[in-house]
Design an enzyme around this catalytic site. Structure first.
Site, PDB file in Angstrom:
ATOM      1  N   VAL A   1       9.083 -12.317  -0.551  1.00 54.07           N
ATOM      2  CA  VAL A   1       7.854 -11.617  -0.905  1.00 54.07           C
ATOM      3  C   VAL A   1       6.656 -12.474  -0.501  1.00 54.07           C
ATOM      4  CG1 VAL A   1       6.568 -10.526  -2.768  1.00 54.07           C
ATOM      5  CG2 VAL A   1       9.062 -10.689  -2.907  1.00 54.07           C
TER       6      VAL A   1
ATOM      7  N   SER B   1      -4.747   2.548   8.401  1.00 55.63           N
ATOM      8  CA  SER B   1      -4.354   2.717   7.000  1.00 55.63           C
ATOM      9  C   SER B   1      -5.133   1.781   6.084  1.00 55.63           C
ATOM     10  CB  SER B   1      -2.862   2.416   6.870  1.00 55.63           C
ATOM     11  OG  SER B   1      -2.628   1.078   7.276  1.00 55.63           O
TER      12      SER B   1
ATOM     13  N   TYR C   1      -0.427   5.886  21.545  1.00 56.53           N
ATOM     14  CA  TYR C   1      -0.229   6.528  20.261  1.00 56.53           C
ATOM     15  C   TYR C   1       0.034   8.008  20.503  1.00 56.53           C
ATOM     16  CZ  TYR C   1      -0.990   6.520  15.222  1.00 56.53           C
ATOM     17  OH  TYR C   1      -0.816   6.587  13.867  1.00 56.53           O
TER      18      TYR C   1
ATOM     19  N   THR D   1      -2.158  -3.319   2.592  1.00 56.02           N
ATOM     20  CA  THR D   1      -2.521  -4.607   1.999  1.00 56.02           C
ATOM     21  C   THR D   1      -2.238  -5.754   2.960  1.00 56.02           C
ATOM     22  OG1 THR D   1      -0.308  -4.874   1.093  1.00 56.02           O
ATOM     23  CG2 THR D   1      -1.918  -3.752  -0.302  1.00 56.02           C
TER      24      THR D   1
ATOM     25  N   GLY E   1       0.814  -1.204   0.000  1.00 56.83           N
ATOM     26  CA  GLY E   1       0.000   0.000   0.000  1.00 56.83           C
ATOM     27  C   GLY E   1       0.852   1.261   0.000  1.00 56.83           C
TER      28      GLY E   1
END
Lengths: 647, 684
Positions: A367, A298, A572, A303, A231
């Site tokens: 990958v 996100s 966060y 992805t 992404g």
């Protein structure tokens, strides 16, 4: 990280030898996994377990220019990402914060609940808190200048081989620049102000697992360096190209590997390709009444492959779990072959779990091409909520109790006072007088009647999911606990607004950058007893560092507790400062961020809870150093002896 | 805060026009830039305005920004409920099979015994009565107001620990008094249990912020935990500045005592565990022209036990109200940020891997760091201690006992004044008055020690009051009093003086040999004087630098040479510290004669005192210094440290045994009969 991938690729010649044909899949046991793993760690080639799989997605006689598969691709990511998304900022081209004709801040587009709305109080808030002056604009490049971009260096014979595979590729400057970065502040800043020294030489769009196998083979053959690109939302510099990399850098864009290959309703799993985005995955699953429940902030762009590679965490992990709980099976292509488990099972005990080496490896080992993830029926009922606490400390104590009783809702987040005010400032213009009147009443009740100090109070936002009845029951339980800590229910709207802002907040940084403000978020996890001290100290450290570095306006440093666990919490932080009058803002920013991270560590926190980080190589190094051959003598099994012989 | 300057933070080359101007006003032209703030006399205002009004003034001190206001009682509850205390209670309960309730009750009793009951009323009472007393007995109470301003800012930012020097009981009354006057929060003060023996007064002190600690905790885990948690709770909450004395007790000899690390460790822990963002440590130097306890100290040093603190004793001491005790100087040093000192010096590991409420023995690194900070703070205290003319007069006079001509005294004192200033002493000398007048008035202030008679200054030999304790020679008391005044000078003279003695003790001029000797002396006397642990070379270089600066010596790459005009300085400095070298040598001599295998400290103290009396009477020695039990104790500690005496625990009592060979060698080295040799071999 890219370097490690590169070096793994470098010595891959002759990999995947005949042993793959032996198909010892029944003998998938600890020995082999260790062997494979150690092969990757040691950079030597043991008898690899290469599994050949058919490319199920590709039509047998696919031509290079073949039309995309029939599946609807309305919201998937195009090859030319820049047509849909900003080349120098966050998110979609059509969505951004602008200053409208009245001088108010407005969010454009139609995608989000906030889109098209005016934020009447936000301007003033920015002015007060950050000293941001909307009349002063930075000058940055409006578009990419192709002549500034480093040239693409690719060997002809590689290109010839590549053309034979019919995998599509591009050497265009804008395609390459788009894949040269993630979304770290310094990367975006550099995009706006200058250009990267090193970017990928070529972008490849494999369409399926087999394409990736071919690409990795070619990389081994021609000694290329591969950086997988999902992404593009990395915030750990995971996508930046090493400046001194002399080999050709291939950006392997997984966006075209975006199909759900099958759904198993018996076992509640779905097998998907690594390039599918969270948003697309949820949309498609929803059509058949399912969801994964994995919702990182996100998720519009990130992805499945990216989640696996970075050990991602989703907002609703309390119900659905983090990515490590969600994946049942992973397929990964390495320079030595393909790694995958031989079965789709919930758990196995045959030595260290190979998944745990792949999860969080950030593309250094190979990958990720496909994964099986758990799915759940879409929940019947969702309910938002919020609780106001007199102060942050009480709020943390309440969250701790909720975690202790293991009754945390799907999501629970506790904002500190500054973030609460931030949220208020982002309130859109209300449509009716009545709503604003109600808001006023609520505020009056909390501050005047209950005696909360508006400059101290802290708000938790909640999201419940499940059966309607159970949700209501659950809700009551949580509110009862909250009441013991002085918490007051503060309405569904406040809760919902908190979550709606989640996807929009990322767009704010671009507004800041246009007006001399640098901003970034970072996160950590910490044991419960240190949460309060850690939050206070990190915020104070940021303020101190900024002051010492000559930042004129005190910075925005604010935090929220965003996940709860049995043994601790995830925190966060947002950090932003006005850099007018500073000659080298990026250095000030980086030094301050480094100081904040150091402070986190000194307070017993971790470097990262879910963003990922640059520790991958050192952890692999530790494994290499500590997993010692002599260790294996303890277990006198034939497999291990075989292993020794290979070493 | 950045604007204010202090010797500790500014290198000598930093241009400081303002400080220079100030110095010129006060001390006339000077060879070196100095960086002390200006003093203000805070009694001045008191003399013109109503004390009652002052005591009843609107008192709204600036407080710590993170303060959660609470009453003393709530602190007690917090402490008892704290995880730290609960943990140790459970622990003890497991070990002793006693129920937790009983131990909890014990903890509560301990806490009641120690806790303060800070109350504004008591503060106001003290403010009123101390004003009356101070105005009567003191000429001035001088405070550096810039230091107060720095402190004010520090108090708002982070928890603050006040670390004053300790020369008198007045110290903590004085400090609270000053802070009240300047609208700063009055501190909570760690005090010895001794005061609790005083009826009324003990409780009054409690209400003015004193909390009481036992002198020895022994192995009492519960006590230790409750105490440290009590201190830490107040610090973390920013309840009030925490004050205690690094030296642990009043220094009877006026030399700075080596620091006690226990409390410092406690107050640093919240930062180590990151329970607070930072902690400010503020060194404070309180200097007296004439401490109230001066004769008392001399008696104690001669072996008369310290009178027990009692209210009647206090009332008897009323007579002090009729005397003049000169001035007091209170100097607030730059607040040190613990975070900055710790930067890069601490590994965070140990505190991250164990829950914070479980007590952990500090690692060696940690211990070294705490010690490092303690010495740093004491050296800062020393730097800001005010010296007055009388310190110089006493020093000169001690080298010319029992009498000397006034003219010579003036001449030599003025000479010493220049030397003191060269060596960086914080000397307050009224330059607008002629030197002989300055000296004359300081003689008057100390007329209980010296008589001024027909141009001659004479040590008093007879007490005006009857009742010198039995067996004591009055002269010894006056000498020890002089010694205490001289001692205040030693802290800044010690480095150049050790170089000077080394020059005398070493045959030849080789730098290496001289350094060996310096290192040896520094090692032997590290209980007497404050040296930064482990930095001998730096001390040596500093000593050499100071001597080079006034052209006493010349340093070449190989040698150190005394210049023609440098002889006077070298012999003066050597003479200044000779009593210590000589005293230690005599102690070694005595111990060689000690036949008792395994003697106790008490036996040793009586033995050495008698031995010294004989020597003094027979005229074999003139080492009056050795009258002081302070030296006896320090020497014993040093001998144990050096391995010349071994210390063993037998039946809860320590006994000592002499290592003959080592002690003979040490004596010979001190007597410069054998060369010191290399630093490594100099260790016995």
């Amino acid at each position: 990280m890219a370097e490690a991938a590169a070096s793994a690729a470098a010595d891959g010649a002759g990999c995947g030898s005949g042993s793959s044909l032996e198909r010892e899949r029944e003998r998938v046991c600890a020995g082999r996994r260790l062997r494979v793993l150690s092969g990757h760690l040691q950079g030597r080639a043991p008898a690899a377990a290469l599994v050949l799989n058919e490319c199920r997605g590709r039509a047998p006689a696919a031509a290079p220019a073949a039309p995309p598969p029939a599946a609807p691709e309305s919201s998937s990511i195009p090859k030319k990402r820049q047509e849909l998304m900003k080349w120098n900022g966050w998110g979609y081209n059509d969505s951004k914060f602008i200053i409208n004709k009245k001088g108010q801040i407005e969010f454009t587009g139609k995608r989000y609940p906030l889109s098209g709305m005016v934020l009447p109080t936000f301007r003033e808030w920015l002015q007060n808190v950050l000293g941001l002056n909307l009349d002063q604009r930075t000058t940055s490049k409006a578009s990419l200048n192709a002549s500034d971009v480093p040239p693409s260096v690719v060997k002809e014979d590689f290109l010839d081989d590549l053309k034979e595979t019919s995998i599509s590729y591009s050497q265009e400057a804008d395609d390459r620049v788009f894949r040269a970065h993630g979304h770290c502040l310094h990367e975006i800043y550099l995009l706006r102000e200058g250009i990267f020294q090193r970017i990928p030489d070529i972008v490849l769009w494999p369409k399926c697992h087999d394409d990736v196998v071919k690409i990795v083979d070619l990389a081994c053959k021609y000694n290329l360096c591969i950086i997988p690109f999902g992404g593009g939302t990395s915030v750990s510099s995971g996508l930046s190209c090493p400046v001194d990399e002399k080999r050709t850098i291939v950006s392997l864009d997984t966006s075209q590997m975006n199909r759900i290959l099958w759904v198993d309703e018996h076992n509640l799993t779905a097998h998907v390709e690594a390039g599918i985005t969270g948003q697309e995955l949820e949309r498609q699953l929803k059509e058949s009444g399912y969801c994964t429940g994995h919702e990182p902030d996100s998720q519009e762009f990130s992805t499945v492959g990216g989640w696996v590679s970075t050990r991602a965490s989703g907002m609703k992990k309390n119900i659905y779990g983090n990515i490590e709980d969600l994946v049942v099976h992973i397929k990964m292509v390495t320079p030595k072959g393909v790694i995958e488990k031989s079965c789709q099972v919930p758990r196995m005990s045959t030595g260290p779990d190979i998944h745990h080496f792949i999860l969080g490896s950030e593309g250094t080992l190979g990958v990720v091409t496909e994964a099986t993830i758990k799915i759940r029926p879409v929940p019947e009922y969702q309910k938002y909520g919020s609780v106001a606490f007199p102060n942050f400390e009480r709020g943390v104590a309440c969250l701790r109790e909720i975690a202790k009783q293991r009754c945390a809702p799907a999501s629970i987040r506790l904002m500190d006072n500054m973030q609460f005010q931030f949220g208020l400032a982002l309130k859109p213009q209300v449509s009716s007088i009545f709503t604003s009147f109600l808001d006023g009443l609520k505020k009056f009740y909390i501050t005047k009647f209950k005696g909360f100090d508006p400059n101290q109070l802290s708000v938790a936002t909640l999201l419940f999911e499940g059966d309607r009845e159970k949700v209501l029951q659950h809700e009551k339980q949580v509110y009862d606990i909250a009441a013991k800590f002085g918490g007051l229910a503060a309405g569904e709207d406040n809760g919902q607004r908190g979550y709606l802002l989640t996807y929009v907040i990322a767009y704010l940084r671009d507004l800041g950058l246009e007006h001399y403000v640098l901003g970034e978020s970072f996160e950590t996890s910490a044991p419960w007893d240190r949460v309060i001290d850690l939050c206070r100290n990190v915020k104070e450290r940021i303020a101190k560092e900024c002051k010492e570095k000559g930042v004129q306006f005190s910075p925005l440093s604010t935090c929220r507790v965003t996940q709860t666990y049995d043994a601790g919490a995830c925190i966060y932080f947002y950090f932003a400062f006005n850099y007018r009058g500073i000659s080298d803002p990026l250095t000030v920013f980086e030094e301050t961020e480094a100081a904040a991270r150091e402070e986190i560590l000194a307070n017993g926190g971790s470097l990262s809870h879910h963003h990922g980080g640059s520790q991958v190589e050192s952890i692999l190094q530790i494994l290499k150093d500590h997993i010692n051959v002599s260790y294996f003598f303890i277990v006198p099994m034939a497999v291990y002896k075989f292993y020794l012989a290979v070493i | 805060m950045e604007k204010t300057v202090n010797l500790a933070t500014v290198s000598p080359s930093t241009p400081l026009p303002r400080a220079l101007k100030r110095q010129k006003e006060r001390h006339g032209p000077q060879k070196e830039l100095k960086k002390w703030d200006e003093f203000e006399d805070m009694l001045e205002e008191r003399r013109h305005f109503s004390d009652l009004k002052y005591a009843m003034k609107c008192y709204t001190p600036t407080v710590y920004k993170g303060l959660c206001p609470c009453k003393p009682d709530k602190i007690k509850r917090c402490v008892l409920k704290s995880e730290e205390v609960q943990y140790i209670i459970k622990q003890i309960s497991k070990e002793t099979h006693e129920s937790t309730d009983i131990i909890q009750e014990e903890a509560s009793v301990i806490l009641d015994e120690m806790a303060h009951k800070l109350r504004l009323g008591a503060i106001r009472f003290f403010a009123f009565s101390l004003s009356k007393v101070f105005k009567r007995i003191y000429k001035k109470v001088c405070v550096n107001e810039e230091g107060i301003q720095r402190l004010q800012r520090a108090i708002q930012e982070h928890p603050v620990v006040l670390l004053p020097s300790h020369r008198s009981y007045i110290d903590f009354l004085m400090l609270s008094y000053v802070l009240y006057t300047y609208d700063l929060p009055v501190p909570v003060i760690a005090a010895g249990m001794d005061f609790l023996g005083m009826k009324l007064v003990g409780e009054l002190l409690r209400m003015s912020g004193a909390f009481f600690m036992r002198r020895t905790f022994g192995g009492n885990k519960l006590y230790w935990t409750v105490f440290s948690e009590y201190v830490k709770t107040m610090l973390r909450n920013g309840y009030a500045p925490v004050e205690f004395f690094l030296e642990g007790t009043r220094s009877r000899s006026a030399k700075t005592l080596t620091p006690k690390l226990g409390l410092l460790n406690i107050v640093m822990e919240p930062f180590f565990k990151r329970e607070v963002f930072d902690t400010y440590l503020v060194p404070i130097s309180i200097s007296y022209d004439r401490p109230l306890e001066e004769t008392l100290y001399a008696h104690e040093l001669l072996g008369v036990p310290k009178p027990k603190e009692s209210t009647t004793g206090l009332l008897k001491a009323r007579k002090v109200l009729n005397e003049n005790y000169g001035s007091i100087h209170v100097y607030f040093g730059e607040p040190l940020s613990l975070r900055s000192i710790a930067n890069g010096k601490m590994s965070r590991g140990p505190y991250n891997l164990v829950p914070r409420h479980i007590p952990q023995k500090p690692s060696e690194d940690m211990h070294a760091f705490v010690s490092h900070v303690a010495y740093k703070l004491e050296l800062l205290q020393i730097q800001n201690m005010v010296l007055n003319p009388w310190n110089l007069v006493a020093t000169v006079f001690l080298q010319n006992l029992p009498r000397m001509d006034f003219d010579i005294l003036v001449k030599k004192t003025v000479w010493l004044k220049d030397l003191t200033q060269t060596f960086g002493g914080f000397l307050i000398w009224p330059d607008n008055i002629a030197a002989d007048e300055v000296i004359h008035s300081s003689l008057l202030l100390h007329s209980n020690i010296v008589n001024f008679n027909k141009d001659q200054v004479i040590l008093k030999e007879e007490s005006e009051e009857p009742g010198t304790a039995e067996g004591l020679v009055f002269q010894h008391i006056t000498i020890l009093m002089c010694v205490a005044y001289r001692n205040q000078l030693l802290n800044i003279f010690v480095r150049p003086s050790f170089v000077a003695i080394s020059l005398q003790m070493t045959p030849g001029f080789r730098k290496e040999d001289i350094y060996s000797c310096f290192d040896f002396l520094r090692d032997v006397f590290s209980d007497e004087f404050i040296f930064f642990p482990g930095n001998a070379l730096k001390d040596f270089e500093e000593g050499c630098y100071l001597l080079t600066k006034n052209e006493t010596i010349q340093v070449t790459p190989q040698d150190i040479l005394v210049t023609d005009k440098g002889d006077t300085v070298v012999s003066f400095l050597a003479l200044l510290f000779k009593p210590f070298v000589e005293g230690y040598r005599i102690i070694c001599q005595y111990l060689q004669k000690e036949e008792n295998e395994g003697f106790t400290e008490k036996q040793y103290l009586t033995g050495i005192r008698n031995y010294n009396y004989c020597l003094l009477q027979s005229g074999e020695s003139e080492c009056y210094e050795l009258l002081s039990s302070d030296m006896h104790k320090n020497a014993l500690a040093a001998l144990v440290r050096l391995g010349a005496v071994s210390k063993n625990k037998v039946n809860d009592e320590y006994t000592y045994k002499v290592n003959d060979e080592a002690i003979i060698k040490l004596e010979e080295m001190l007597g410069a009969k054998i060369p010191i040799g290399k630093p490594v071999t100099a260790r016995l």
